[in-house]
Design a protein around this motif. Structure first.
Motif, PDB file in Angstrom:
ATOM      1  N   SER A   4       5.257  -3.381  10.490  1.00 39.48           N
ATOM      2  CA  SER A   4       4.687  -3.557  11.832  1.00 39.48           C
ATOM      3  C   SER A   4       3.174  -3.716  11.786  1.00 39.48           C
ATOM      4  O   SER A   4       2.568  -4.262  12.707  1.00 39.48           O
ATOM      5  N   GLN A   5       2.538  -3.239  10.700  1.00 41.66           N
ATOM      6  CA  GLN A   5       1.092  -3.369  10.549  1.00 41.66           C
ATOM      7  C   GLN A   5       0.708  -4.608   9.734  1.00 41.66           C
ATOM      8  O   GLN A   5      -0.454  -4.770   9.370  1.00 41.66           O
ATOM      9  N   GLY A   6       1.701  -5.463   9.445  1.00 41.21           N
ATOM     10  CA  GLY A   6       1.421  -6.710   8.750  1.00 41.21           C
ATOM     11  C   GLY A   6       1.327  -6.583   7.242  1.00 41.21           C
ATOM     12  O   GLY A   6       0.799  -7.488   6.576  1.00 41.21           O
ATOM     13  N   ILE A   7       1.820  -5.468   6.661  1.00 44.78           N
ATOM     14  CA  ILE A   7       1.781  -5.292   5.212  1.00 44.78           C
ATOM     15  C   ILE A   7       2.917  -6.084   4.575  1.00 44.78           C
ATOM     16  O   ILE A   7       4.085  -5.891   4.925  1.00 44.78           O
ATOM     17  N   LEU A   8       2.585  -6.970   3.644  1.00 48.44           N
ATOM     18  CA  LEU A   8       3.582  -7.781   2.963  1.00 48.44           C
ATOM     19  C   LEU A   8       4.126  -7.045   1.742  1.00 48.44           C
ATOM     20  O   LEU A   8       3.443  -6.190   1.161  1.00 48.44           O
ATOM     21  N   PRO A   9       5.365  -7.361   1.314  1.00 47.40           N
ATOM     22  CA  PRO A   9       5.975  -6.653   0.174  1.00 47.40           C
ATOM     23  C   PRO A   9       5.136  -6.692  -1.099  1.00 47.40           C
ATOM     24  O   PRO A   9       5.137  -5.738  -1.867  1.00 47.40           O
ATOM     25  N   ARG A  10       4.416  -7.802  -1.347  1.00 50.28           N
ATOM     26  CA  ARG A  10       3.637  -7.924  -2.576  1.00 50.28           C
ATOM     27  C   ARG A  10       2.163  -7.561  -2.396  1.00 50.28           C
ATOM     28  O   ARG A  10       1.386  -7.694  -3.324  1.00 50.28           O
ATOM     29  N   GLN A  11       1.831  -7.126  -1.228  1.00 47.82           N
ATOM     30  CA  GLN A  11       0.431  -6.803  -0.946  1.00 47.82           C
ATOM     31  C   GLN A  11       0.067  -5.435  -1.533  1.00 47.82           C
ATOM     32  O   GLN A  11       0.855  -4.499  -1.501  1.00 47.82           O
ATOM     33  N   HIS A  12      -1.145  -5.355  -2.090  1.00 45.21           N
ATOM     34  CA  HIS A  12      -1.609  -4.082  -2.647  1.00 45.21           C
ATOM     35  C   HIS A  12      -1.934  -3.115  -1.509  1.00 45.21           C
ATOM     36  O   HIS A  12      -2.533  -3.485  -0.513  1.00 45.21           O
ATOM     37  N   ILE A  13      -1.513  -1.864  -1.684  1.00 42.25           N
ATOM     38  CA  ILE A  13      -1.767  -0.862  -0.660  1.00 42.25           C
ATOM     39  C   ILE A  13      -2.093   0.468  -1.339  1.00 42.25           C
ATOM     40  O   ILE A  13      -1.587   0.754  -2.427  1.00 42.25           O
ATOM     41  N   THR A  14      -2.958   1.241  -0.726  1.00 43.22           N
ATOM     42  CA  THR A  14      -3.373   2.529  -1.283  1.00 43.22           C
ATOM     43  C   THR A  14      -2.862   3.659  -0.412  1.00 43.22           C
ATOM     44  O   THR A  14      -3.048   3.648   0.804  1.00 43.22           O
ATOM     45  N   PHE A  15      -2.194   4.626  -1.036  1.00 53.46           N
ATOM     46  CA  PHE A  15      -1.724   5.828  -0.353  1.00 53.46           C
ATOM     47  C   PHE A  15      -2.623   6.997  -0.737  1.00 53.46           C
ATOM     48  O   PHE A  15      -2.879   7.224  -1.918  1.00 53.46           O
ATOM     49  N   LEU A  16      -3.102   7.735   0.245  1.00 49.60           N
ATOM     50  CA  LEU A  16      -3.812   8.986  -0.004  1.00 49.60           C
ATOM     51  C   LEU A  16      -2.900  10.118   0.446  1.00 49.60           C
ATOM     52  O   LEU A  16      -2.395  10.098   1.574  1.00 49.60           O
ATOM     53  N   CYS A  17      -2.673  11.097  -0.428  1.00 45.70           N
ATOM     54  CA  CYS A  17      -1.762  12.175  -0.076  1.00 45.70           C
ATOM     55  C   CYS A  17      -2.323  13.512  -0.529  1.00 45.70           C
ATOM     56  O   CYS A  17      -3.313  13.579  -1.263  1.00 45.70           O
ATOM     57  N   ASP A  18      -1.656  14.590  -0.106  1.00 49.11           N
ATOM     58  CA  ASP A  18      -2.131  15.942  -0.411  1.00 49.11           C
ATOM     59  C   ASP A  18      -1.695  16.434  -1.779  1.00 49.11           C
ATOM     60  O   ASP A  18      -2.035  17.544  -2.175  1.00 49.11           O
ATOM     61  N   GLY A  19      -0.923  15.628  -2.505  1.00 49.15           N
ATOM     62  CA  GLY A  19      -0.522  16.006  -3.855  1.00 49.15           C
ATOM     63  C   GLY A  19       0.844  16.633  -3.955  1.00 49.15           C
ATOM     64  O   GLY A  19       1.279  16.998  -5.052  1.00 49.15           O
ATOM     65  N   GLY A  20       1.557  16.777  -2.834  1.00 56.90           N
ATOM     66  CA  GLY A  20       2.913  17.316  -2.874  1.00 56.90           C
ATOM     67  C   GLY A  20       3.866  16.371  -3.591  1.00 56.90           C
ATOM     68  O   GLY A  20       3.726  15.148  -3.495  1.00 56.90           O
ATOM     69  N   ASP A  21       4.832  16.936  -4.304  1.00 55.37           N
ATOM     70  CA  ASP A  21       5.761  16.111  -5.082  1.00 55.37           C
ATOM     71  C   ASP A  21       6.497  15.104  -4.208  1.00 55.37           C
ATOM     72  O   ASP A  21       6.612  13.928  -4.559  1.00 55.37           O
ATOM     73  N   THR A  22       7.019  15.550  -3.078  1.00 55.64           N
ATOM     74  CA  THR A  22       7.819  14.670  -2.230  1.00 55.64           C
ATOM     75  C   THR A  22       6.972  13.549  -1.646  1.00 55.64           C
ATOM     76  O   THR A  22       7.450  12.425  -1.480  1.00 55.64           O
ATOM     77  N   VAL A  23       5.710  13.848  -1.321  1.00 50.62           N
ATOM     78  CA  VAL A  23       4.833  12.827  -0.737  1.00 50.62           C
ATOM     79  C   VAL A  23       4.514  11.748  -1.774  1.00 50.62           C
ATOM     80  O   VAL A  23       4.501  10.555  -1.466  1.00 50.62           O
ATOM     81  N   ARG A  24       4.256  12.161  -3.012  1.00 52.15           N
ATOM     82  CA  ARG A  24       3.983  11.173  -4.070  1.00 52.15           C
ATOM     83  C   ARG A  24       5.184  10.261  -4.267  1.00 52.15           C
ATOM     84  O   ARG A  24       5.050   9.033  -4.402  1.00 52.15           O
ATOM     85  N   GLU A  25       6.374  10.818  -4.285  1.00 51.31           N
ATOM     86  CA  GLU A  25       7.581  10.022  -4.487  1.00 51.31           C
ATOM     87  C   GLU A  25       7.834   9.084  -3.315  1.00 51.31           C
ATOM     88  O   GLU A  25       8.319   7.967  -3.492  1.00 51.31           O
ATOM     89  N   LEU A  26       7.500   9.518  -2.099  1.00 52.83           N
ATOM     90  CA  LEU A  26       7.714   8.685  -0.918  1.00 52.83           C
ATOM     91  C   LEU A  26       6.873   7.413  -0.982  1.00 52.83           C
ATOM     92  O   LEU A  26       7.368   6.322  -0.684  1.00 52.83           O
ATOM     93  N   GLY A  27       5.619   7.538  -1.375  1.00 54.53           N
ATOM     94  CA  GLY A  27       4.755   6.362  -1.456  1.00 54.53           C
ATOM     95  C   GLY A  27       5.282   5.339  -2.439  1.00 54.53           C
ATOM     96  O   GLY A  27       5.293   4.129  -2.164  1.00 54.53           O
ATOM     97  N   ALA A  28       5.742   5.796  -3.596  1.00 54.31           N
ATOM     98  CA  ALA A  28       6.285   4.874  -4.604  1.00 54.31           C
ATOM     99  C   ALA A  28       7.566   4.215  -4.106  1.00 54.31           C
ATOM    100  O   ALA A  28       7.829   3.046  -4.389  1.00 54.31           O
ATOM    101  N   PHE A  29       8.355   4.957  -3.334  1.00 57.22           N
ATOM    102  CA  PHE A  29       9.605   4.410  -2.804  1.00 57.22           C
ATOM    103  C   PHE A  29       9.340   3.357  -1.737  1.00 57.22           C
ATOM    104  O   PHE A  29       9.990   2.312  -1.694  1.00 57.22           O
ATOM    105  N   LEU A  30       8.367   3.613  -0.869  1.00 54.60           N
ATOM    106  CA  LEU A  30       8.089   2.696   0.239  1.00 54.60           C
ATOM    107  C   LEU A  30       7.467   1.392  -0.228  1.00 54.60           C
ATOM    108  O   LEU A  30       7.765   0.332   0.314  1.00 54.60           O
ATOM    109  N   HIS A  31       6.589   1.478  -1.226  1.00 59.32           N
ATOM    110  CA  HIS A  31       5.852   0.284  -1.633  1.00 59.32           C
ATOM    111  C   HIS A  31       5.586   0.365  -3.129  1.00 59.32           C
ATOM    112  O   HIS A  31       4.656   1.038  -3.575  1.00 59.32           O
ATOM    113  N   PRO A  32       6.392  -0.312  -3.944  1.00 64.42           N
ATOM    114  CA  PRO A  32       6.273  -0.204  -5.405  1.00 64.42           C
ATOM    115  C   PRO A  32       4.931  -0.671  -5.954  1.00 64.42           C
ATOM    116  O   PRO A  32       4.505  -0.212  -7.006  1.00 64.42           O
ATOM    117  N   ARG A  33       4.238  -1.585  -5.256  1.00 69.79           N
ATOM    118  CA  ARG A  33       2.953  -2.089  -5.741  1.00 69.79           C
ATOM    119  C   ARG A  33       1.800  -1.312  -5.099  1.00 69.79           C
ATOM    120  O   ARG A  33       0.802  -1.880  -4.677  1.00 69.79           O
TER     121      ARG A  33
END
Length: 213
Positions: A4-33
């Motif tokens: 909905s924010q116009g992010i394409l599947p191959r587009q580079h994106i940066t996730f900032l998180c608090d370091g929790g295990d589940t949060v780190r895994e979620l980012g990798a699952f949502l956007h592999p690149r």
């Protein structure tokens, strides 16, 4: 949400998180690149908690411990995980040494030092688990790149507001809380009226009805 924010599947994106295990895994699952960065806000908050604990010490080791934790902060700010790790474990050994001296002298162990010993060990584990997401924050900051999510924390507090704090004395079901947060978000984004008009096409028509004389 990303689409909905116009992010394409191959587009580079940066996730900032608090370091929790589940949060780190979620980012990798949502956007592999994607790139994952440990949020400096949470790093600094944990370091400040360590400093607050050390300030409660009464022994001669207090000054050295404060300087050591400040060195850890400096190393992490510059992305030097190895030196930060070494300094942390040196601090743990120093605290353990003081506790051992107290034990051998028959003195009761310092409650503050025991708390600090546990906190330093937990923080060292936290740094180890997130080593791959620790970057040179100083360099990113000078380049105008995002290093923390304090603005997100502020937005969350604004959305939740008083409705979910204890002094409101209210209990929420998961569904009720979910629906209320959606409404509050749309109100803050000035989108609620448009949603009602989409759901109920006749909504707001009375605004155009002329008042009787």
């Amino acid at each position: 949400m990303l689409e909905s924010q116009g992010i394409l599947p191959r587009q580079h994106i940066t996730f900032l998180c608090d370091g929790g295990d589940t949060v780190r895994e979620l980012g990798a699952f949502l956007h592999p690149r994607s790139e994952h960065i440990l949020d400096w806000f949470h790093v600094a908050m944990r370091i400040e908690q360590l400093l607050q604990t050390v300030r409660g010490c009464q022994g001669s080791e207090k000054e050295n411990l404060l300087k050591g934790i400040e060195r850890v902060k400096w190393f992490l700010w510059h992305g030097n995980v190895i030196r930060a790790d070494e300094t942390l474990y040196d601090l743990v050994e120093e605290v353990d040494g003081v506790l051992e001296q107290d034990r051998q002298a028959g003195r009761p162990p310092s409650v503050v030092l025991k708390k600090l010993d546990r906190a330093l060990g937990e923080f060292a584990t936290y740094v180890d688990n997130n080593a791959g997401a620790i970057v040179n924050y100083g360099e990113r900051y000078r380049c105008g790149e995002r290093i923390a999510t304090g603005f997100v924390e502020s937005a969350v507090n604004q959305v939740i507001s008083r409705r979910f704090v204890k002094k409101q004395q209210m209990r929420w079901t998961p569904r009720g809380a979910h629906l209320l947060l959606q409404v509050r978000t749309q109100v803050l984004n000035d989108e609620l009226r448009a949603s009602f008009e989409r759901w109920y096409p006749g909504f707001g028509a009375w605004d155009q009805v002329p008042l009787a004389a």
